[in-house]
Structure formats: structure tokens, C-alpha cells
Design a protein around this motif. Sequence first.
Motif, mmCIF file in Angstrom:
data_model
loop_
_atom_site.group_PDB
_atom_site.id
_atom_site.type_symbol
_atom_site.label_atom_id
_atom_site.label_comp_id
_atom_site.label_asym_id
_atom_site.label_seq_id
_atom_site.Cartn_x
_atom_site.Cartn_y
_atom_site.Cartn_z
ATOM 1 N N ASP A 122 41.144 13.401 22.710
ATOM 2 C CA ASP A 122 41.912 14.015 21.621
ATOM 3 C C ASP A 122 41.008 14.460 20.468
ATOM 4 O OD1 ASP A 122 44.407 11.511 22.189
ATOM 5 O OD2 ASP A 122 44.492 13.618 22.817
ATOM 6 N N THR A 123 39.740 14.114 20.551
ATOM 7 C CA THR A 123 38.794 14.502 19.512
ATOM 8 C C THR A 123 38.705 16.022 19.413
ATOM 9 O OG1 THR A 123 37.481 12.491 19.753
ATOM 10 C CG2 THR A 123 36.370 14.421 18.824
ATOM 11 N N ALA A 124 38.939 16.535 18.215
ATOM 12 C CA ALA A 124 38.940 17.977 17.996
ATOM 13 C C ALA A 124 39.178 18.261 16.517
ATOM 14 C CB ALA A 124 40.038 18.653 18.826
ATOM 15 N N VAL A 125 39.011 19.518 16.149
ATOM 16 C CA VAL A 125 39.497 19.982 14.850
ATOM 17 C C VAL A 125 40.942 20.419 15.052
ATOM 18 C CG1 VAL A 125 39.237 21.635 12.972
ATOM 19 C CG2 VAL A 125 37.208 20.716 14.125
ATOM 20 N N TYR A 126 41.833 19.880 14.240
ATOM 21 C CA TYR A 126 43.253 20.187 14.341
ATOM 22 C C TYR A 126 43.624 21.210 13.259
ATOM 23 C CZ TYR A 126 43.966 16.534 17.768
ATOM 24 O OH TYR A 126 43.917 15.783 18.930
ATOM 25 N N TYR A 127 44.228 22.286 13.699
ATOM 26 C CA TYR A 127 44.600 23.369 12.802
ATOM 27 C C TYR A 127 46.116 23.495 12.705
ATOM 28 C CZ TYR A 127 39.789 24.986 13.398
ATOM 29 O OH TYR A 127 38.414 25.072 13.412
ATOM 30 N N ALA A 171 38.289 21.639 20.497
ATOM 31 C CA ALA A 171 37.130 20.777 20.690
ATOM 32 C C ALA A 171 35.893 21.663 20.823
ATOM 33 C CB ALA A 171 37.324 19.931 21.942
ATOM 34 N N PRO A 172 34.711 21.113 20.569
ATOM 35 C CA PRO A 172 33.473 21.911 20.657
ATOM 36 C C PRO A 172 33.330 22.566 22.025
ATOM 37 C CG PRO A 172 33.030 19.822 19.594
ATOM 38 C CD PRO A 172 34.442 19.740 20.093
ATOM 39 N N GLY A 173 33.073 23.858 22.024
ATOM 40 C CA GLY A 173 32.853 24.580 23.266
ATOM 41 C C GLY A 173 34.100 24.917 24.048
ATOM 42 N N LYS A 174 35.274 24.612 23.473
ATOM 43 C CA LYS A 174 36.526 24.868 24.175
ATOM 44 C C LYS A 174 37.407 25.812 23.371
ATOM 45 C CE LYS A 174 36.624 20.568 26.788
ATOM 46 N NZ LYS A 174 37.459 19.406 27.226
ATOM 47 N N GLN A 175 38.429 26.346 24.015
ATOM 48 C CA GLN A 175 39.346 27.243 23.328
ATOM 49 C C GLN A 175 40.325 26.441 22.482
ATOM 50 O OE1 GLN A 175 41.368 29.295 26.527
ATOM 51 N NE2 GLN A 175 42.906 27.694 26.751
ATOM 52 N N ARG A 176 40.967 27.142 21.549
ATOM 53 C CA ARG A 176 41.973 26.510 20.715
ATOM 54 C C ARG A 176 43.284 26.430 21.512
ATOM 55 N NH1 ARG A 176 42.441 28.436 14.547
ATOM 56 N NH2 ARG A 176 40.208 28.008 14.814
ATOM 57 N N ASP A 177 43.823 25.221 21.606
ATOM 58 C CA ASP A 177 45.017 24.996 22.420
ATOM 59 C C ASP A 177 46.189 24.517 21.579
ATOM 60 O OD1 ASP A 177 43.020 23.609 25.097
ATOM 61 O OD2 ASP A 177 43.804 25.645 24.879
ATOM 62 N N LEU A 178 47.378 24.800 22.054
ATOM 63 C CA LEU A 178 48.593 24.331 21.409
ATOM 64 C C LEU A 178 48.718 22.816 21.551
ATOM 65 C CD1 LEU A 178 51.477 24.805 20.168
ATOM 66 C CD2 LEU A 178 52.275 24.907 22.545
ATOM 67 N N VAL A 179 49.051 22.163 20.441
ATOM 68 C CA VAL A 179 49.401 20.745 20.467
ATOM 69 C C VAL A 179 50.925 20.609 20.384
ATOM 70 C CG1 VAL A 179 49.184 18.530 19.300
ATOM 71 C CG2 VAL A 179 47.216 20.086 19.420
ATOM 72 N N ALA A 180 51.502 21.224 19.352
ATOM 73 C CA ALA A 180 52.955 21.170 19.180
ATOM 74 C C ALA A 180 53.380 22.294 18.259
ATOM 75 C CB ALA A 180 53.395 19.829 18.605
ATOM 76 N N SER A 181 54.584 22.801 18.478
ATOM 77 C CA SER A 181 55.102 23.879 17.664
ATOM 78 C C SER A 181 56.589 23.652 17.442
ATOM 79 C CB SER A 181 54.859 25.224 18.356
ATOM 80 O OG SER A 181 55.354 26.293 17.578
ATOM 81 N N ILE A 182 57.045 23.877 16.194
ATOM 82 C CA ILE A 182 58.460 23.685 15.849
ATOM 83 C C ILE A 182 58.985 24.964 15.215
ATOM 84 C CG2 ILE A 182 60.138 22.326 14.541
ATOM 85 C CD1 ILE A 182 58.204 20.072 14.393
ATOM 86 N N THR A 183 60.127 25.417 15.701
ATOM 87 C CA THR A 183 60.760 26.602 15.128
ATOM 88 C C THR A 183 61.604 26.202 13.914
ATOM 89 O OG1 THR A 183 62.788 26.442 16.417
ATOM 90 C CG2 THR A 183 60.923 27.566 17.453
#
Length: 121
Positions: free
Chosen positions: A89-94, A40-52
Motif C-alpha cells: 500500500d506504500t505510495a503517494v496518495y492523491y 507507487a514509484p515506477g508505477k502508474q497512478r491507480d484508483l483507490v476509491a471514488s465517491i459520487t
Amino acid sequence: QVQLVESGGDLVQAGNSLRLSCAASGRIGSIRTMGWYRQAPGKQRDLVASITDGFDTVYGDSVKGRFTASRGNAKNTLYLHMNSLRPEDTAVYYCKAVLRPIDDYLMRDYWGQGTQVTVSS
């Protein structure tokens, strides 16, 4: 060369659902992990979900019970099903993949360009 391309971002109202997609292409030898992160603007990039590659899945605390990540049958695709969306939940999703290119012997991190998700109240 390896590319990750996300799609599916949109403007939606709170409480609605959205599905994001990520496709990895190029000279891919093997994929260890694929995941979604958001910033999100002004915030760090955070984990949403990760799959091995063994389909072990980890979720960020703020999305547990609302979001579901899944890998496609081809294993080079990744989806994020988002339910009960909130304005926060508004953010850029990578999309991120930890993979080994064909002509390499090391696992490396690759990122997509991001897709915008905006949730209105």
C-alpha cells in the motif's frame, strides 16, 4: 481558484490503520465526484476509491474490504480510512475532484499535491 489539500500520510507498520483527509476549497460551484488515487514509484497512478455526489462508491480491487472512503457533511471533504495496511500500500496518495468552478460551466479535474503513505513490514 480551486485547491485540494490532502493530509494524514505517515509511516506505519503493516497491519495498522491510517486515515487520510482531503479538503477542497475556493470558488466551487458543484462537485460531481471526489476520489483517492495512489502512485507507487515506477508505477502508474491507480484508483483507490471514488465517491459520487450521490454517494455511490467504487473501490480498487486491491483495497476492497480494507479501505473505506467517505464524504464529510460539508461534501467538500473526503476521507480514506485504511485498515490492515500492507507494505504494497506504500505510495503517494492523491485526492481528485471532478467539479465545476463558480465562474465556469464545465466540470473539470482537480488534483491535490499528494500525501506519502509508507507501510513497513
